[in-house]
Design a protein around this motif. Structure first.
Motif, PDB file in Angstrom:
ATOM      1  N   UNK A  57     -38.930  -3.557 -11.235  1.00  0.00           N
ATOM      2  CA  UNK A  57     -38.044  -2.647 -11.977  1.00  0.00           C
ATOM      3  C   UNK A  57     -37.688  -1.423 -11.138  1.00  0.00           C
ATOM      4  N   UNK A  58     -38.710  -0.895 -10.428  1.00  0.00           N
ATOM      5  CA  UNK A  58     -38.474   0.290  -9.598  1.00  0.00           C
ATOM      6  C   UNK A  58     -37.483  -0.024  -8.479  1.00  0.00           C
ATOM      7  N   UNK A  59     -37.687  -1.182  -7.831  1.00  0.00           N
ATOM      8  CA  UNK A  59     -36.770  -1.558  -6.742  1.00  0.00           C
ATOM      9  C   UNK A  59     -35.349  -1.761  -7.256  1.00  0.00           C
ATOM     10  N   UNK A  60     -35.232  -2.402  -8.431  1.00  0.00           N
ATOM     11  CA  UNK A  60     -33.892  -2.594  -9.011  1.00  0.00           C
ATOM     12  C   UNK A  60     -33.210  -1.248  -9.282  1.00  0.00           C
ATOM     13  N   UNK A  61     -33.974  -0.331  -9.904  1.00  0.00           N
ATOM     14  CA  UNK A  61     -33.399   0.984 -10.197  1.00  0.00           C
ATOM     15  C   UNK A  61     -33.052   1.733  -8.905  1.00  0.00           C
ATOM     16  N   UNK A  62     -33.952   1.658  -7.900  1.00  0.00           N
ATOM     17  CA  UNK A  62     -33.700   2.349  -6.629  1.00  0.00           C
ATOM     18  C   UNK A  62     -32.480   1.770  -5.928  1.00  0.00           C
ATOM     19  N   UNK A  63     -32.381   0.427  -5.916  1.00  0.00           N
ATOM     20  CA  UNK A  63     -31.204  -0.224  -5.298  1.00  0.00           C
ATOM     21  C   UNK A  63     -29.928   0.202  -6.004  1.00  0.00           C
ATOM     22  N   UNK A  64     -29.979   0.250  -7.340  1.00  0.00           N
ATOM     23  CA  UNK A  64     -28.797   0.671  -8.102  1.00  0.00           C
ATOM     24  C   UNK A  64     -28.402   2.114  -7.773  1.00  0.00           C
ATOM     25  N   UNK A  75     -36.884  10.799  -1.132  1.00  0.00           N
ATOM     26  CA  UNK A  75     -37.446  11.003  -2.478  1.00  0.00           C
ATOM     27  C   UNK A  75     -37.833   9.675  -3.127  1.00  0.00           C
ATOM     28  N   UNK A  76     -37.007   8.638  -2.921  1.00  0.00           N
ATOM     29  CA  UNK A  76     -37.348   7.291  -3.445  1.00  0.00           C
ATOM     30  C   UNK A  76     -38.619   6.779  -2.787  1.00  0.00           C
ATOM     31  N   UNK A  77     -38.738   6.988  -1.444  1.00  0.00           N
ATOM     32  CA  UNK A  77     -39.934   6.533  -0.723  1.00  0.00           C
ATOM     33  C   UNK A  77     -41.182   7.255  -1.225  1.00  0.00           C
ATOM     34  N   UNK A  78     -41.087   8.578  -1.434  1.00  0.00           N
ATOM     35  CA  UNK A  78     -42.248   9.331  -1.938  1.00  0.00           C
ATOM     36  C   UNK A  78     -42.624   8.910  -3.359  1.00  0.00           C
ATOM     37  N   UNK A  79     -41.609   8.639  -4.179  1.00  0.00           N
ATOM     38  CA  UNK A  79     -41.888   8.178  -5.547  1.00  0.00           C
ATOM     39  C   UNK A  79     -42.583   6.818  -5.539  1.00  0.00           C
ATOM     40  N   UNK A  80     -42.149   5.937  -4.620  1.00  0.00           N
ATOM     41  CA  UNK A  80     -42.800   4.626  -4.502  1.00  0.00           C
ATOM     42  C   UNK A  80     -44.242   4.771  -4.036  1.00  0.00           C
ATOM     43  N   UNK A 111     -63.037  -8.200 -16.980  1.00  0.00           N
ATOM     44  CA  UNK A 111     -62.570  -7.340 -15.884  1.00  0.00           C
ATOM     45  C   UNK A 111     -61.553  -8.080 -15.014  1.00  0.00           C
ATOM     46  N   UNK A 112     -61.818  -9.396 -14.767  1.00  0.00           N
ATOM     47  CA  UNK A 112     -60.864 -10.184 -13.978  1.00  0.00           C
ATOM     48  C   UNK A 112     -59.527 -10.319 -14.683  1.00  0.00           C
ATOM     49  N   UNK A 113     -59.573 -10.551 -15.992  1.00  0.00           N
ATOM     50  CA  UNK A 113     -58.322 -10.648 -16.751  1.00  0.00           C
ATOM     51  C   UNK A 113     -57.562  -9.321 -16.715  1.00  0.00           C
ATOM     52  N   UNK A 114     -58.307  -8.206 -16.865  1.00  0.00           N
ATOM     53  CA  UNK A 114     -57.662  -6.896 -16.797  1.00  0.00           C
ATOM     54  C   UNK A 114     -57.068  -6.650 -15.408  1.00  0.00           C
ATOM     55  N   UNK A 115     -57.772  -7.136 -14.373  1.00  0.00           N
ATOM     56  CA  UNK A 115     -57.262  -6.995 -13.012  1.00  0.00           C
ATOM     57  C   UNK A 115     -55.978  -7.797 -12.822  1.00  0.00           C
ATOM     58  N   UNK A 116     -55.963  -9.035 -13.360  1.00  0.00           N
ATOM     59  CA  UNK A 116     -54.739  -9.861 -13.272  1.00  0.00           C
ATOM     60  C   UNK A 116     -53.589  -9.200 -14.024  1.00  0.00           C
ATOM     61  N   UNK A 117     -53.899  -8.658 -15.205  1.00  0.00           N
ATOM     62  CA  UNK A 117     -52.855  -7.981 -15.991  1.00  0.00           C
ATOM     63  C   UNK A 117     -52.321  -6.778 -15.231  1.00  0.00           C
ATOM     64  N   UNK A 118     -53.249  -6.027 -14.560  1.00  0.00           N
ATOM     65  CA  UNK A 118     -52.837  -4.862 -13.779  1.00  0.00           C
ATOM     66  C   UNK A 118     -51.917  -5.270 -12.630  1.00  0.00           C
ATOM     67  N   UNK A 119     -52.288  -6.362 -11.932  1.00  0.00           N
ATOM     68  CA  UNK A 119     -51.456  -6.816 -10.804  1.00  0.00           C
ATOM     69  C   UNK A 119     -50.094  -7.283 -11.300  1.00  0.00           C
ATOM     70  N   UNK A 120     -50.088  -8.026 -12.427  1.00  0.00           N
ATOM     71  CA  UNK A 120     -48.806  -8.509 -12.975  1.00  0.00           C
ATOM     72  C   UNK A 120     -47.915  -7.343 -13.410  1.00  0.00           C
ATOM     73  N   UNK A 121     -48.527  -6.321 -14.069  1.00  0.00           N
ATOM     74  CA  UNK A 121     -47.739  -5.154 -14.476  1.00  0.00           C
ATOM     75  C   UNK A 121     -47.267  -4.367 -13.257  1.00  0.00           C
ATOM     76  N   UNK A 122     -48.146  -4.309 -12.221  1.00  0.00           N
ATOM     77  CA  UNK A 122     -47.760  -3.651 -10.972  1.00  0.00           C
ATOM     78  C   UNK A 122     -46.555  -4.349 -10.358  1.00  0.00           C
ATOM     79  N   UNK A 123     -46.618  -5.665 -10.305  1.00  0.00           N
ATOM     80  CA  UNK A 123     -45.509  -6.446  -9.739  1.00  0.00           C
ATOM     81  C   UNK A 123     -44.228  -6.251 -10.555  1.00  0.00           C
ATOM     82  N   UNK A 124     -44.373  -6.295 -11.879  1.00  0.00           N
ATOM     83  CA  UNK A 124     -43.206  -6.129 -12.756  1.00  0.00           C
ATOM     84  C   UNK A 124     -42.596  -4.733 -12.596  1.00  0.00           C
TER      85      UNK A 124
END
Length: 591
Positions: A331-338, A227-232, A314-327
């Motif tokens: 968070x998802x990995x931390x919650x899943x590990x917990x 279920x964690x893998x499918x959610x990811x 568009x480039x700035x929005x893309x960078x923001x999207x990647x940074x939010x994706x990474x963040x």
């Protein structure tokens, strides 16, 4: 009726029938031509002045723009020069000091030496001959201007042929160098695009891959891990779709761009020269772009500016999207590990609870046997303690009887000591009372003597006050008598100098002395005595002496008792005539 006859229809009939009228005169066309020519000349001169003013304003505007461009260019030149020196020093330090023995750095040093040798050969074979030829031509030109001979014309033809030959050689060399430069720039641009694409792909792959922390952790429940893998996967698909939308938007913007890559690079370099906080930045860089691209209109440049802004956004929005994706991924990995750790801990807890239950049952059986044994021991201990406590109680009763006897003896001794102490205390009190009575008698005698002195002083002060009042009354009567005498004398003098004015209308209508004085006419300047700047509001002598506190203090001072305890006690008790205000109450004697 006459006005009606002079209507436009009548005038037209007059003109058709060639009938003359006294109201109209013959037209002087020569004079009208002269007037029109003068007006045309005046309008032409005015138009010329306006054009000159517009030209001068245009030139001044152009000069101010060029000054601003020069200032910006000089600042950018200094900045780039500083960056260049810094980068060169860093590269030299990297090549000379760090990573000695690295093959890549050794290749770079060899390439730098090779380039420096090629530059020296280029200077020797191309630039130095051209400079030598230029100096030779200048010398020949100077020599021909001084000495004009026919054989010099033949030499000039040879010289021109030689110059044309050198020009052709330089043209071929520059063309070859430009081709080589373009080839190197294309290779570098291709490699930079490949590196950027590879880095972007690596970033997206890293973001889309399942984290190592989740793969390495073991989970006792396989459904939870799936279920964690499918959610990811859902999470990554959503962000990948947004990223693809941004990439398509960037491709559309890049496709619609009208400038070539080199022109776009020049455009971006010009924009970077002008800082964001510069006043009139947009007008300056648009003017510079029109100078660099004269074949492009202002509308095309503005359209390209819009495309660049869209691309940057568009480039700035893309960078923001990647940074939010990474963040969000972190968070998802931390919650899943917990959650996985908690699941593992719960599984271990269940297993440990089952083991503990078996151990607990075994312990209960052992404890039951021990409890029965302990109860038998406790009963025996209680019996022995009862016997010991009975013996101790008997001993304590005997001790208590002995202690009571001792306490009675101690109380009798304490009573005797208390009687002796109170006898001594009474004797001391009697002595202190005798001393206080003697002191009181002495003080009463002193007070009686002081009261006699005070009565005599009060009588003296009353007599002195009555004498002063009598003197004041006499002075007031004398002053009233003098006022009456002065008024009588003034009245007599007024009767002597009284004037009966006669009827004089001229004098009545003319200015008076007071009005002349007010206007400053026929008067001399008088000395005007000024009033004092401030009015003094204070107490007079009578009001100060009437205060009973001051009078009593003066009496004590005269008697030499103003520093005694009696003065300290009696002075605070004397109240003034008027009770003081609460905010003005004195605290000098409240010590």
């Amino acid at each position: 009726m006459c006005a009606a006859s002079a209507s436009p229809d009548n005038l037209v009939l007059h003109m058709k029938n060639e009938m003359r009228n006294t109201k109209y005169k013959p037209v002087d066309y020569q004079q009208l031509r002269v007037l029109t020519e003068a007006k045309k000349l005046a309008s032409a001169s005015a138009e010329l002045k306006i054009r000159k003013a517009m030209l001068t304003s245009k030139i001044s505007k152009e000069q101010t723009l060029i000054k601003q461009h020069k200032q910006v260019w000089w600042q950018e030149y200094q900045r780039l020069n500083e960056v260049r020196c810094k980068m060169e020093s860093e590269i030299k330090s990297l090549l000379n000091e760090e990573n000695i023995g690295n093959e890549c750095l050794c290749d770079l040093t060899n390439f730098e030496q090779e380039l420096s040798e090629q530059w020296c050969t280029y200077l020797k074979n191309v630039i130095n001959p051209v400079q030598q030829l230029r100096a030779d031509l200048k010398y020949r030109q100077h020599h021909t201007l001084q000495h004009s001979h026919p054989h010099i014309e033949c030499n000039s033809v040879k010289v021109l042929e030689e110059v044309d030959f050198v020009k052709k050689q330089l043209k071929t060399i520059f063309e070859r160098l430009s081709l080589e430069q373009q080839r190197i720039e294309n290779d570098l641009s291709d490699w930079s695009i490949k590196i950027l694409d590879h880095s972007l792909e690596e970033k997206t792959n890293l973001l889309s891959e399942l984290p190592i922390e989740l793969e390495s952790l073991e989970c006792p429940c396989p459904d939870l891990k799936s279920s964690i893998h499918s959610e990811f996967c859902k999470f990554t698909q959503k962000y990948q779709k947004k990223l693809q939308d941004f990439d398509l938007q960037l491709e559309d913007i890049y496709r619609n761009c009208q400038l070539s890559e080199e022109d776009h690079w020049i455009y971006q370099a010009i924009l970077d020269q002008y800082p964001g906080d510069l006043f009139g930045r947009r007008t300056l860089y648009l003017d510079m772009l029109q100078r660099y691209f004269p074949h492009k209109s202002r509308h095309d440049l503005i359209e390209h500016e819009k495309y660049c802004d869209q691309f940057r956004f568009a480039m700035e929005q893309r960078k923001i999207l990647i940074s939010t994706w990474n963040k969000n991924k972190k968070d998802f990995t931390q919650k899943a590990v917990l959650t996985l750790i908690e699941a593992c801990a719960a599984h271990e807890m269940e297993s440990t609870l089952a083991k503990d239950k078996k151990k607990q049952q075994e312990l209960c059986a052992d404890l039951k046997a021990k409890v029965l044994q302990w109860r038998a021991h406790q009963e025996e201990v209680a019996r022995l303690e009862m016997e010991i406590s009975a013996r101790r109680r008997e001993k304590e009763e005997e001790k208590e009887k002995l202690w009571k006897k001792k306490e009675l003896l101690q109380r009798a001794e304490k009573k005797k000591k208390i009687k002796k102490y109170w006898a001594k205390k009474k004797q001391k009190w009697q002595e202190m009372e005798m001393r206080d009575l003697q002191r009181l008698e002495k003080l009463k005698k002193l007070m009686a003597e002081q009261s006699l002195k005070d009565r005599e002083r009060v009588k003296y002060r009353k007599e002195l006050l009555e004498r002063r009042l009598m003197e004041k009354k006499k002075a007031a009567l004398q002053e009233a008598h003098e006022d009456k005498e002065r008024a009588r004398q003034l009245e007599a003098f007024r009767k002597q100098v009284a004037v009966v004015a006669q009827f004089d209308p001229v004098r009545m209508m003319s200015d008076t002395m007071a009005s002349k004085a007010r206007m400053g006419i026929e008067i001399e300047e008088e000395f005007i005595l000024q009033k004092p700047l401030f009015t003094l509001n204070t107490y007079n002598e009578q009001q100060i002496i009437s205060d009973p506190r001051l009078r009593f203090e003066l009496a004590l001072r005269e008697a030499g008792l103003h520093r005694t305890l009696y003065a300290k006690e009696i002075l605070p008790k004397i109240s003034p005539r008027k009770p003081p205000r609460k905010d003005m109450e004195s605290t000098a004697f409240k010590i």
